[in-house]
Motif scaffolding. Structure first.
Motif, PDB file in Angstrom:
ATOM      1  N   GLY A  88     -17.219  15.983  69.645  1.00 29.28           N
ATOM      2  CA  GLY A  88     -16.910  17.190  68.892  1.00 29.28           C
ATOM      3  C   GLY A  88     -17.968  18.269  68.934  1.00 29.28           C
ATOM      4  N   ASP A  89     -18.993  18.090  69.737  1.00 27.29           N
ATOM      5  CA  ASP A  89     -20.060  19.087  69.866  1.00 27.29           C
ATOM      6  C   ASP A  89     -19.856  19.928  71.126  1.00 27.29           C
ATOM      7  N   ALA A  90     -18.683  20.566  71.208  1.00 26.34           N
ATOM      8  CA  ALA A  90     -18.336  21.307  72.424  1.00 26.34           C
ATOM      9  C   ALA A  90     -19.270  22.494  72.663  1.00 26.34           C
ATOM     10  N   GLY A  91     -19.738  23.128  71.606  1.00 26.84           N
ATOM     11  CA  GLY A  91     -20.652  24.253  71.771  1.00 26.84           C
ATOM     12  C   GLY A  91     -21.957  23.831  72.404  1.00 26.84           C
ATOM     13  N   GLU A  92     -22.488  22.718  71.935  1.00 23.43           N
ATOM     14  CA  GLU A  92     -23.727  22.180  72.496  1.00 23.43           C
ATOM     15  C   GLU A  92     -23.496  21.731  73.946  1.00 23.43           C
ATOM     16  N   ALA A  93     -22.344  21.103  74.189  1.00 21.73           N
ATOM     17  CA  ALA A  93     -22.001  20.676  75.547  1.00 21.73           C
ATOM     18  C   ALA A  93     -21.898  21.893  76.463  1.00 21.73           C
ATOM     19  N   ARG A  94     -21.253  22.941  75.987  1.00 24.99           N
ATOM     20  CA  ARG A  94     -21.094  24.168  76.783  1.00 24.99           C
ATOM     21  C   ARG A  94     -22.453  24.717  77.205  1.00 24.99           C
TER      22      ARG A  94
END
Length: 166
Positions: free
Chosen positions: A20-26
């Motif tokens: 759920g940490d898509a922003g960090e992954a991005r």
């Protein structure tokens, strides 16, 4: 950055997105894209992270890069084609969605999700009969519902000729 560092960072970015940490992954994936601009796997994961964040327009070039040529596993290629076609559809780029999803269905004819997304894109282009035919064929082939199973042959017949009365 050597290949093992790339693999570790890519795996970390995928784990971030999955939890759920898509922003960090991005953010991490954009760094990887800078270092590996022609890497289809990095491009695919970057597209996916953008999609999860609702940044579909930004996802498109990454999906396009991912599906151009080879380099993806079969599963990832199927996912990237579905992602690209679906993203085109969300953006209202219906003809591109249909073309991409038709190509994907031709390449992966047994993937029901691709056929479902193609049916949606066909609907959006006004090809309602083709969309319904595809949907009914998919339903008959994949449903576990006892009623659908019981009438499978009839559903398949009507899918072939939607105007049939018998």
């Amino acid at each position: 950055m050597e290949e093992s560092g790339r693999d570790e960072l890519l795996a970390a970015a995928v784990r971030m997105r999955e939890r759920g940490d898509a922003g960090e992954a991005r953010s991490l994936l954009l760094e990887l894209v800078e270092r590996y601009p022609d890497d289809p796997e990095v491009a695919y994961q970057t597209a996916w992270a953008h999609d999860v964040l609702g940044r579909e327009a930004e996802a498109v070039p990454f999906y396009e890069r991912a599906v151009r040529g080879g380099g993806l596993s079969t599963e990832d290629r199927c996912g990237a084609l579905l992602g690209l076609g679906s993203t085109y559809r969300v953006l209202g780029r219906y003809p591109e969605a249909v073309a991409t999803l038709r190509r994907a269905v031709a390449e992966f004819p047994d993937d029901g999700a691709l056929r479902a997304f193609l049916a949606m894109a066909l609907y959006n282009t006004g090809r309602h009969e083709e969309a319904l035919r595809l949907t009914l064929t998919l339903l008959a082939a994949t449903s576990e519902d006892p009623g659908v199973r019981r009438y499978r042959r009839a559903i398949e017949e009507y899918a072939r000729d939607l105007d049939a009365t018998v």
